[in-house]
Every structure is written in C-alpha cells, then in structure tokens.
Motif scaffolding. Structure first.
Motif, PDB file in Angstrom:
ATOM      1  N   PRO A   8     -34.173  84.005  67.481  1.00 34.17           N
ATOM      2  CA  PRO A   8     -35.538  84.489  67.237  1.00 34.17           C
ATOM      3  C   PRO A   8     -35.799  84.764  65.744  1.00 34.17           C
ATOM      4  N   PHE A   9     -34.727  84.903  64.965  1.00 29.49           N
ATOM      5  CA  PHE A   9     -34.872  85.159  63.531  1.00 29.49           C
ATOM      6  C   PHE A   9     -35.047  83.853  62.760  1.00 29.49           C
ATOM      7  N   THR A  10     -35.710  83.960  61.619  1.00 30.44           N
ATOM      8  CA  THR A  10     -35.816  82.805  60.730  1.00 30.44           C
ATOM      9  C   THR A  10     -34.427  82.470  60.206  1.00 30.44           C
ATOM     10  N   ASN A  11     -34.272  81.260  59.700  1.00 26.57           N
ATOM     11  CA  ASN A  11     -32.978  80.850  59.145  1.00 26.57           C
ATOM     12  C   ASN A  11     -32.557  81.757  57.997  1.00 26.57           C
ATOM     13  N   GLU A  12     -33.517  82.213  57.209  1.00 28.88           N
ATOM     14  CA  GLU A  12     -33.216  83.100  56.076  1.00 28.88           C
ATOM     15  C   GLU A  12     -32.550  84.390  56.557  1.00 28.88           C
ATOM     16  N   ILE A  13     -33.079  84.967  57.608  1.00 25.48           N
ATOM     17  CA  ILE A  13     -32.478  86.192  58.160  1.00 25.48           C
ATOM     18  C   ILE A  13     -31.108  85.869  58.744  1.00 25.48           C
ATOM     19  N   GLU A  14     -31.014  84.797  59.487  1.00 25.78           N
ATOM     20  CA  GLU A  14     -29.747  84.424  60.121  1.00 25.78           C
ATOM     21  C   GLU A  14     -28.628  84.189  59.102  1.00 25.78           C
ATOM     22  N   ARG A  15     -28.959  83.646  57.959  1.00 26.46           N
ATOM     23  CA  ARG A  15     -27.935  83.332  56.947  1.00 26.46           C
ATOM     24  C   ARG A  15     -27.494  84.551  56.142  1.00 26.46           C
ATOM     25  N   THR A  16     -28.224  85.634  56.234  1.00 28.25           N
ATOM     26  CA  THR A  16     -27.893  86.838  55.466  1.00 28.25           C
ATOM     27  C   THR A  16     -26.680  87.533  56.061  1.00 28.25           C
ATOM     28  N   ASN A  17     -25.736  87.860  55.200  1.00 26.41           N
ATOM     29  CA  ASN A  17     -24.542  88.588  55.616  1.00 26.41           C
ATOM     30  C   ASN A  17     -24.652  90.041  55.182  1.00 26.41           C
ATOM     31  N   PRO A  18     -23.976  90.938  55.879  1.00 29.58           N
ATOM     32  CA  PRO A  18     -23.995  92.347  55.470  1.00 29.58           C
ATOM     33  C   PRO A  18     -23.408  92.503  54.060  1.00 29.58           C
ATOM     34  N   PRO A  19     -23.844  93.511  53.331  1.00 32.52           N
ATOM     35  CA  PRO A  19     -23.290  93.735  51.993  1.00 32.52           C
ATOM     36  C   PRO A  19     -21.802  94.094  52.070  1.00 32.52           C
ATOM     37  N   LEU A  20     -21.097  93.847  51.002  1.00 35.42           N
ATOM     38  CA  LEU A  20     -19.678  94.171  50.921  1.00 35.42           C
ATOM     39  C   LEU A  20     -19.482  95.665  51.181  1.00 35.42           C
ATOM     40  N   GLY A  21     -18.565  96.007  52.001  1.00 34.98           N
ATOM     41  CA  GLY A  21     -18.277  97.409  52.302  1.00 34.98           C
ATOM     42  C   GLY A  21     -19.152  98.006  53.394  1.00 34.98           C
ATOM     43  N   PHE A  22     -20.030  97.201  53.986  1.00 36.29           N
ATOM     44  CA  PHE A  22     -20.894  97.706  55.050  1.00 36.29           C
ATOM     45  C   PHE A  22     -20.054  98.063  56.267  1.00 36.29           C
ATOM     46  N   THR A  23     -20.257  99.261  56.783  1.00 34.42           N
ATOM     47  CA  THR A  23     -19.607  99.650  58.032  1.00 34.42           C
ATOM     48  C   THR A  23     -20.708  99.959  59.047  1.00 34.42           C
ATOM     49  N   MET A  24     -20.501  99.475  60.215  1.00 38.04           N
ATOM     50  CA  MET A  24     -21.498  99.605  61.273  1.00 38.04           C
ATOM     51  C   MET A  24     -21.619 101.060  61.719  1.00 38.04           C
ATOM     52  N   PRO A  25     -22.819 101.645  61.585  1.00 39.80           N
ATOM     53  CA  PRO A  25     -23.020 103.006  62.098  1.00 39.80           C
ATOM     54  C   PRO A  25     -22.991 102.997  63.626  1.00 39.80           C
ATOM     55  N   HIS A  26     -22.812 104.170  64.217  1.00 30.46           N
ATOM     56  CA  HIS A  26     -22.831 104.284  65.679  1.00 30.46           C
ATOM     57  C   HIS A  26     -24.272 104.506  66.140  1.00 30.46           C
ATOM     58  N   LEU A  76     -37.377  85.945  73.050  1.00 35.24           N
ATOM     59  CA  LEU A  76     -38.307  85.716  71.933  1.00 35.24           C
ATOM     60  C   LEU A  76     -38.198  84.271  71.467  1.00 35.24           C
ATOM     61  N   PRO A  77     -39.308  83.673  71.080  1.00 32.96           N
ATOM     62  CA  PRO A  77     -39.275  82.275  70.640  1.00 32.96           C
ATOM     63  C   PRO A  77     -38.398  82.083  69.397  1.00 32.96           C
ATOM     64  N   ILE A  81     -39.257  85.641  64.336  1.00 33.00           N
ATOM     65  CA  ILE A  81     -39.185  86.944  63.649  1.00 33.00           C
ATOM     66  C   ILE A  81     -38.872  86.722  62.180  1.00 33.00           C
ATOM     67  N   GLN A  82     -39.803  87.187  61.320  1.00 30.65           N
ATOM     68  CA  GLN A  82     -39.646  86.991  59.874  1.00 30.65           C
ATOM     69  C   GLN A  82     -39.330  88.276  59.117  1.00 30.65           C
ATOM     70  N   SER A  83     -39.489  89.441  59.789  1.00 35.76           N
ATOM     71  CA  SER A  83     -39.251  90.708  59.084  1.00 35.76           C
ATOM     72  C   SER A  83     -38.925  91.809  60.085  1.00 35.76           C
ATOM     73  N   ASN A  85     -40.413  94.714  60.088  1.00 38.66           N
ATOM     74  CA  ASN A  85     -41.702  95.263  60.541  1.00 38.66           C
ATOM     75  C   ASN A  85     -42.211  94.500  61.756  1.00 38.66           C
ATOM     76  N   GLU A  86     -42.090  93.196  61.717  1.00 34.86           N
ATOM     77  CA  GLU A  86     -42.529  92.359  62.833  1.00 34.86           C
ATOM     78  C   GLU A  86     -41.684  92.641  64.076  1.00 34.86           C
ATOM     79  N   LEU A  87     -40.371  92.711  63.899  1.00 34.73           N
ATOM     80  CA  LEU A  87     -39.467  93.007  65.011  1.00 34.73           C
ATOM     81  C   LEU A  87     -39.792  94.379  65.607  1.00 34.73           C
ATOM     82  N   SER A  88     -40.008  95.370  64.750  1.00 35.94           N
ATOM     83  CA  SER A  88     -40.346  96.722  65.214  1.00 35.94           C
ATOM     84  C   SER A  88     -41.627  96.717  66.031  1.00 35.94           C
ATOM     85  N   PHE A  89     -42.621  96.014  65.521  1.00 35.26           N
ATOM     86  CA  PHE A  89     -43.928  95.960  66.189  1.00 35.26           C
ATOM     87  C   PHE A  89     -43.810  95.352  67.584  1.00 35.26           C
ATOM     88  N   ILE A  90     -43.138  94.229  67.714  1.00 34.82           N
ATOM     89  CA  ILE A  90     -43.055  93.595  69.036  1.00 34.82           C
ATOM     90  C   ILE A  90     -42.128  94.375  69.979  1.00 34.82           C
TER      91      ILE A  90
END
Length: 163
Positions: A8-26, A76-77, A81-83, A85-90
């Motif tokens: 459902p995400f654009t390719n730009e979102i899909e290709r984005t990786n988490p920043p170095l040192g990112f730890t997943m919050p609970h 979702l198609p 999803i491009q942002s 804000n859009e994801l939050s809204f839907i």
C-alpha cells in the motif's frame, strides 16, 4: 519476500530503511476493536523523535496492527499511501465507529442520585464520571452535583445555604 509494487506504500516509502541505531519501541497492538484515535496518539507520542521521518512513521505504524487491523492494512490498494498523514486519516476513518465519545461537563447533569443510593455511593459515582471529562468546568460540576440531589436531601439544603 513481498513485492514492493504490491505494498500500500509508495516505492519511496518502501525503500526507506530505519536510521542507524533505531530500536523498535514497544507498542500495544491495535486489533481493530479499540479507539483508533487513542492508539494513534500513543503511537505519535512514542515515536516523537522520529516524527520528521515520514516513511519510518508509516512503516513502523503497520507493525502496531494485529488481527483485523493488519487485515485492513493489506486491503489497501497498492501504492496508495504517500505519507503518514494520509495513513493516519484513512486509519481513523476506517475505525471511526470505535472512537470514544468525548464528554463535556454538561454530561454530569445526567447523573441523578437514586433515592435508595447512599450519599457516599452517589459521590463516588459522580466523581468517577467527572474524572472521565478532560478539562471539566468546576462551576458546572458543582451545579450538576447539586442538581442530582433530591431537594428533600439534607445535603441539598446545606449546599444551597452554603452559597
């Protein structure tokens, strides 16, 4: 492996990786049966330092969905999803029927002491309802409390004469 073009995400979102040192919050998973606004607020406050990374906000949000919520996301198609804000809204739109109704101070006028109820129980019930109201107006709460008492009740007379 999931085909990026089917996401459902654009390719730009899909290709984005988490920043170095990112730890997943609970996060408490959203299963589709709670208030979506509350879930979104909790998510945004937990991810506050990453708010400027829109793609990360999108991708991590999907990991907070479980069950019906996860199923909904996958309906979702592709590429829709491009942002965040859009994801939050839907998301809010989809689960709006689960939104809790925000009460105002006026709600307290619906609370009336039952003649068989002790004053202690009435006070406890009134306080519990008052606690649910964000920014409750004290003048309205006092008037509503007094209004909920029977005029024959001794406390009613004390409250009136006390003014």
């Amino acid at each position: 492996m999931t085909n990026i073009s089917m996401s459902p995400f654009t390719n730009e979102i899909e290709r984005t990786n988490p920043p170095l040192g990112f730890t997943m919050p609970h996060f408490t998973p959203y299963k589709g049966d709670e208030d979506p606004d509350r879930h979104l607020k909790h998510y945004c406050s937990t991810m506050i330092i990453y708010r400027s990374n829109d793609a990360l906000m999108c991708k991590i949000f999907t990991t907070t969905l479980q069950g019906e919520g996860q199923d909904w996301f996958h309906t979702l198609p592709p590429q829709s999803i491009q942002s965040f804000n859009e994801l939050s809204f839907i998301f809010i739109n989809e689960y709006s029927s689960n939104c809790s109704i925000k009460m105002t101070s006026d709600h307290l006028f619906n609370i009336v002491k039952d003649p068989k109820e002790t004053i202690r129980d009435y006070v406890m019930r009134f306080k519990a309802e008052k606690a649910k109201i964000v920014g409750c107006n004290e003048d309205i709460a006092t008037a509503a409390f007094r209004n909920g008492l029977l005029t024959e009740h001794p406390l009613f007379e004390k409250l009136i004469m006390g003014e």
